[in-house]
Design an enzyme around this catalytic site. Structure first.
Site, PDB file in Angstrom:
ATOM      1  N   SER A 126      -1.193  -2.259   1.041  1.00  0.00           N
ATOM      2  CA  SER A 126      -1.856  -2.333  -0.220  1.00  0.00           C
ATOM      3  C   SER A 126      -0.241  -2.370  -1.470  1.00  0.00           C
ATOM      4  CB  SER A 126      -2.308  -1.579  -0.335  1.00  0.00           C
ATOM      5  OG  SER A 126      -2.813  -1.293  -2.302  1.00  0.00           O
ATOM      6  N   TYR A 151      -7.276   7.446  -0.947  1.00  0.00           N
ATOM      7  CA  TYR A 151      -6.748   5.999  -0.089  1.00  0.00           C
ATOM      8  C   TYR A 151      -5.501   5.284   0.008  1.00  0.00           C
ATOM      9  CZ  TYR A 151      -6.864   1.127   0.198  1.00  0.00           C
ATOM     10  OH  TYR A 151      -6.979   0.124   0.608  1.00  0.00           O
ATOM     11  N   LYS A 155      -2.806   4.659   3.406  1.00  0.00           N
ATOM     12  CA  LYS A 155      -1.676   3.317   2.877  1.00  0.00           C
ATOM     13  C   LYS A 155      -0.222   3.811   3.473  1.00  0.00           C
ATOM     14  CE  LYS A 155      -5.298   0.705   3.875  1.00  0.00           C
ATOM     15  NZ  LYS A 155      -5.616  -0.398   4.438  1.00  0.00           N
TER      16      LYS A 155
HETATM   17  P1  NAD Z   1     -13.555  -4.341   3.724  1.00  0.00           P
HETATM   18  O1  NAD Z   1     -14.410  -2.681   3.410  1.00  0.00           O
HETATM   19  O2  NAD Z   1     -15.038  -5.310   3.213  1.00  0.00           O
HETATM   20  O3  NAD Z   1     -13.763  -4.609   5.471  1.00  0.00           O
HETATM   21  C1  NAD Z   1     -12.915  -3.198   5.880  1.00  0.00           C
HETATM   22  C2  NAD Z   1     -13.318  -3.545   6.892  1.00  0.00           C
HETATM   23  O4  NAD Z   1     -13.350  -2.767   7.872  1.00  0.00           O
HETATM   24  C3  NAD Z   1     -15.237  -3.102   6.652  1.00  0.00           C
HETATM   25  O5  NAD Z   1     -16.166  -4.247   7.095  1.00  0.00           O
HETATM   26  C4  NAD Z   1     -15.578  -2.214   7.304  1.00  0.00           C
HETATM   27  O6  NAD Z   1     -17.051  -1.820   8.759  1.00  0.00           O
HETATM   28  C5  NAD Z   1     -15.231  -1.753   8.358  1.00  0.00           C
HETATM   29  N1  NAD Z   1     -14.380  -0.425   9.289  1.00  0.00           N
HETATM   30  C6  NAD Z   1     -14.477   0.597   8.494  1.00  0.00           C
HETATM   31  N2  NAD Z   1     -13.681   1.810   8.844  1.00  0.00           N
HETATM   32  C7  NAD Z   1     -13.503   1.172  10.280  1.00  0.00           C
HETATM   33  C8  NAD Z   1     -13.376   1.625  11.456  1.00  0.00           C
HETATM   34  N3  NAD Z   1     -13.581   3.334  11.857  1.00  0.00           N
HETATM   35  N4  NAD Z   1     -13.735   1.203  13.070  1.00  0.00           N
HETATM   36  C9  NAD Z   1     -14.003  -0.715  12.567  1.00  0.00           C
HETATM   37  N5  NAD Z   1     -14.348  -1.151  11.515  1.00  0.00           N
HETATM   38  C10 NAD Z   1     -14.202  -0.050  10.355  1.00  0.00           C
HETATM   39  O7  NAD Z   1     -12.462  -4.183   2.819  1.00  0.00           O
HETATM   40  P2  NAD Z   1     -11.876  -5.330   2.485  1.00  0.00           P
HETATM   41  O8  NAD Z   1     -11.528  -5.229   0.940  1.00  0.00           O
HETATM   42  O9  NAD Z   1     -12.188  -6.416   3.620  1.00  0.00           O
HETATM   43  O10 NAD Z   1      -9.940  -4.589   3.006  1.00  0.00           O
HETATM   44  C11 NAD Z   1      -9.241  -4.810   4.273  1.00  0.00           C
HETATM   45  C12 NAD Z   1      -7.995  -3.993   4.086  1.00  0.00           C
HETATM   46  O11 NAD Z   1      -7.180  -4.290   3.625  1.00  0.00           O
HETATM   47  C13 NAD Z   1      -8.370  -2.375   4.269  1.00  0.00           C
HETATM   48  O12 NAD Z   1      -7.425  -2.355   5.212  1.00  0.00           O
HETATM   49  C14 NAD Z   1      -8.018  -2.087   2.963  1.00  0.00           C
HETATM   50  O13 NAD Z   1      -7.493  -1.082   2.912  1.00  0.00           O
HETATM   51  C15 NAD Z   1      -6.893  -3.308   2.486  1.00  0.00           C
HETATM   52  N6  NAD Z   1      -6.697  -3.520   1.178  1.00  0.00           N
HETATM   53  C16 NAD Z   1      -7.675  -3.865   0.578  1.00  0.00           C
HETATM   54  C17 NAD Z   1      -7.531  -4.584  -1.000  1.00  0.00           C
HETATM   55  C18 NAD Z   1      -8.673  -4.810  -2.087  1.00  0.00           C
HETATM   56  O14 NAD Z   1      -8.341  -4.043  -2.831  1.00  0.00           O
HETATM   57  N7  NAD Z   1      -9.189  -5.731  -1.481  1.00  0.00           N
HETATM   58  C19 NAD Z   1      -6.499  -4.443  -1.986  1.00  0.00           C
HETATM   59  C20 NAD Z   1      -5.293  -3.832  -0.304  1.00  0.00           C
HETATM   60  C21 NAD Z   1      -5.103  -3.491   0.803  1.00  0.00           C
HETATM   61  C1  WQD Z   2      -8.090  -4.196 -12.271  1.00  0.00           C
HETATM   62  C2  WQD Z   2      -7.762  -3.396 -14.018  1.00  0.00           C
HETATM   63  C3  WQD Z   2      -8.732  -1.489 -14.092  1.00  0.00           C
HETATM   64  C4  WQD Z   2     -12.673  -2.445 -13.347  1.00  0.00           C
HETATM   65  C5  WQD Z   2      -7.355  -0.559  -7.466  1.00  0.00           C
HETATM   66  C6  WQD Z   2      -7.028  -0.018  -6.159  1.00  0.00           C
HETATM   67  C7  WQD Z   2      -5.781  -0.948  -5.259  1.00  0.00           C
HETATM   68  C8  WQD Z   2      -6.198  -1.503  -4.394  1.00  0.00           C
HETATM   69  C9  WQD Z   2      -6.982  -2.652  -5.447  1.00  0.00           C
HETATM   70  C10 WQD Z   2      -6.755  -1.136  -2.411  1.00  0.00           C
HETATM   71  C11 WQD Z   2      -7.538  -2.109 -14.078  1.00  0.00           C
HETATM   72  C12 WQD Z   2     -10.002  -2.608 -14.819  1.00  0.00           C
HETATM   73  C13 WQD Z   2     -11.595  -2.429 -13.698  1.00  0.00           C
HETATM   74  C14 WQD Z   2     -14.258  -1.955 -14.334  1.00  0.00           C
HETATM   75  C15 WQD Z   2     -11.652  -2.062 -16.216  1.00  0.00           C
HETATM   76  N1  WQD Z   2      -7.463  -1.882  -3.349  1.00  0.00           N
HETATM   77  N2  WQD Z   2     -11.167  -2.287 -14.429  1.00  0.00           N
HETATM   78  N3  WQD Z   2     -13.032  -1.954 -15.648  1.00  0.00           N
HETATM   79  O1  WQD Z   2      -7.427  -0.504  -9.681  1.00  0.00           O
HETATM   80  O2  WQD Z   2      -5.417  -2.118  -9.882  1.00  0.00           O
HETATM   81  O3  WQD Z   2      -6.612  -1.549  -7.291  1.00  0.00           O
HETATM   82  O4  WQD Z   2      -8.137  -2.158  -6.125  1.00  0.00           O
HETATM   83  O5  WQD Z   2      -5.973  -1.566  -1.974  1.00  0.00           O
HETATM   84  O6  WQD Z   2      -5.769   0.347  -4.305  1.00  0.00           O
HETATM   85  O7  WQD Z   2      -6.889   1.345  -6.602  1.00  0.00           O
HETATM   86  O8  WQD Z   2      -8.180  -2.399  -9.314  1.00  0.00           O
HETATM   87  O9  WQD Z   2     -10.015  -3.883  -9.681  1.00  0.00           O
HETATM   88  O10 WQD Z   2      -9.760  -1.541  -9.703  1.00  0.00           O
HETATM   89  O11 WQD Z   2      -8.461  -2.401 -11.630  1.00  0.00           O
HETATM   90  O12 WQD Z   2     -10.926  -2.172 -17.160  1.00  0.00           O
HETATM   91  O13 WQD Z   2     -14.883  -1.456 -14.130  1.00  0.00           O
HETATM   92  O14 WQD Z   2      -9.326  -4.118 -14.407  1.00  0.00           O
HETATM   93  O15 WQD Z   2      -7.979  -0.071 -15.188  1.00  0.00           O
HETATM   94  O16 WQD Z   2      -6.611  -1.740 -15.519  1.00  0.00           O
HETATM   95  P1  WQD Z   2      -7.146  -1.709  -9.151  1.00  0.00           P
HETATM   96  P2  WQD Z   2      -9.609  -2.095 -10.025  1.00  0.00           P
END
Ligand code: NAD
Ligand code: WQD
Length: 346
Positions: A126, A151, A155
């Site tokens: 991330s 979190y 990562k």
């Molecule tokens: P998500 O929660 O939709 O998907 C994660 C999946 O992993 C889920 O289906 C959950 O059931 C499964 N899971 C969790 N713990 C588990 C375990 N111990 N064993 C087996 N399965 C397990 O999330 P997502 O948004 O699809 O994110 C996928 C990956 O990308 C995550 O690692 C997340 O940290 C990373 N990521 C997400 C974002 C975002 O904003 N969505 C941003 C950056 C990184």
């Molecule tokens: C985006 C913008 C908020 C909600 C998070 C995690 C990051 C990554 C992605 C996994 C910001 C604003 C948000 C609301 C708002 N996840 N906001 N009202 O914070 O950039 O990232 O998700 O790795 O680790 O921190 O994403 O969508 O929460 O926010 O004003 O109700 O929207 O302040 O500027 P963020 P977000």
């Protein structure tokens, strides 16, 4: 012989879109997911779209016996590792769960991979690992900083442990994909993001306001040093993100060591720009109020995606309007996500 990929967390938001892309590209896919934040319906919907179904194993990446069984039963060439917990606020209240799932789970997965002689791994990292970077756009040479929550730290820890692993054994070939802000849904409207409870992230929150499930959006601060005072992020369409995984998979089958790639568009949008774009795409109004900044938020964050473009031949194709149109299609066709009504189970 078929090329078989293990996708941990493949029933989740990004995992299901990537599973679809893999199946469409002709890979055989095994999804391992404990369904703690997803529904197996996402995979049934994937089948509706592409006429192919991945093998689904309901289970946990922390279960070593299960992992050993999977690696001995199937001839797996690479692992795409999405499984983990991802809610920033929740991680502050439940740090052990985050370290256990995200860090210990990844250690367990890598040990099982090494035992099975599987050394190709794509990890979902991330942009949060950059912390509050002063350099915009952020390229992969920017220093990582200790993130402000468990979190984010989980990562960064996994990134570090994967680097150590690769230094210790040259057979590893690892991609650390640093996602910026994934949004949107597959254009079929059949799969998309289905958050449990009230969404934490901006776009799912906006779309639930637009459909009337939530009253109004709170905009966290309008006093940031940005043109309109609200936070700026690099939102990337989840289908472009899924394509990036296929390109990374291809690349690590040829290179070795650890490769870091930013997956973003290179363009930042403010919260107010996001609201306006969503309103345009959905023709719905999104009432909002400005409230205080959210703790831990940064003013701005967007990617320099040139490294991925040059080394993977990947760049995003979908624009802001596509992200919003596709989010709205998914939200309006599936007001309860994968559930059939507000009180049914996912
Ligand atoms: P998500 O929660 O939709 O998907 C994660 C999946 O992993 C889920 O289906 C959950 O059931 C499964 N899971 C969790 N713990 C588990 C375990 N111990 N064993 C087996 N399965 C397990 O999330 P997502 O948004 O699809 O994110 C996928 C990956 O990308 C995550 O690692 C997340 O940290 C990373 N990521 C997400 C974002 C975002 O904003 N969505 C941003 C950056 C990184
Ligand atoms: C985006 C913008 C908020 C909600 C998070 C995690 C990051 C990554 C992605 C996994 C910001 C604003 C948000 C609301 C708002 N996840 N906001 N009202 O914070 O950039 O990232 O998700 O790795 O680790 O921190 O994403 O969508 O929460 O926010 O004003 O109700 O929207 O302040 O500027 P963020 P977000």
């Amino acid at each position: 012989m078929k090329n078989t990929i293990l996708v941990t967390g493949g029933a989740g938001y990004i995992g299901s879109h990537t599973t679809l892309a893999l199946l469409e590209a002709g890979f055989e896919v095994i999804v391992l997911d404990n369904l703690c934040n997803s529904s197996v319906d996402s995979l049934n919907r994937v089948q509706k779209i592409c006429n192919k179904l991945p093998i689904f194993i309901e289970g946990d990446i922390r279960d070593r016996i299960l992992l050993n069984n999977i690696f001995t039963t199937y001839k797996i060439s690479a692992v795409l590792h999405f499984a983990g917990l991802k809610a920033v606020g929740d991680s502050v209240n439940n740090p052990l769960e985050y370290y256990e799932n995200n860090v210990a789970g990844s250690v367990n997965l890598c040990s099982a991979m090494a035992q099975a002689n599987v050394f190709n791994l794509v990890f979902s990292s991330s942009a949060t690992v950059y912390g509050e970077s002063t350099q915009m756009p952020i390229n992969e040479r920017a220093p990582t900083a200790t993130p402000t929550n468990p979190y984010g730290r989980s990562k960064l820890m996994v990134e570090e442990l994967l680097k150590d692993l690769s230094y210790s054994d040259a057979r590893w070939s690892i991609a650390l994909l640093r996602y910026f802000n994934p949004v949107g849904a597959h254009q079929s409207g059949l799969i998309g993001e289905d958050p449990n409870g009230t969404p934490n992230n901006l776009v799912p929150y906006i779309s639930q306001v637009a459909i009337g499930k939530l009253k109004k959006l709170s905009v966290y601060g309008d006093d940031y040093p940005t043109p309109d005072g609200t936070g700026i992020r690099d939102y990337i369409h989840v289908v472009d993100l899924a394509d990036g995984h296929l390109k990374a998979l291809q690349a690590i089958s040829k290179t070795g060591g650890v490769n870091i790639w930013n997956l973003g568009t290179g363009i930042g949008y403010s919260v107010l720009e996001m609201i306006r774009a969503f309103e345009m795409a959905s023709q719905k109004s999104v009432p909002f109020q400005i409230v205080n900044r959210r703790q831990g938020d940064i003013a701005e964050c967007w990617a320099d995606p040139m490294k991925a473009q040059q080394e993977l031949g990947w760049k995003t194709e979908r624009k802001l309007n596509d992200m919003m149109v596709d989010t709205w299609r998914w939200q309006s066709l599936n007001p309860y996500g994968y559930k059939t009504s507000s009180n049914s189970v996912k």
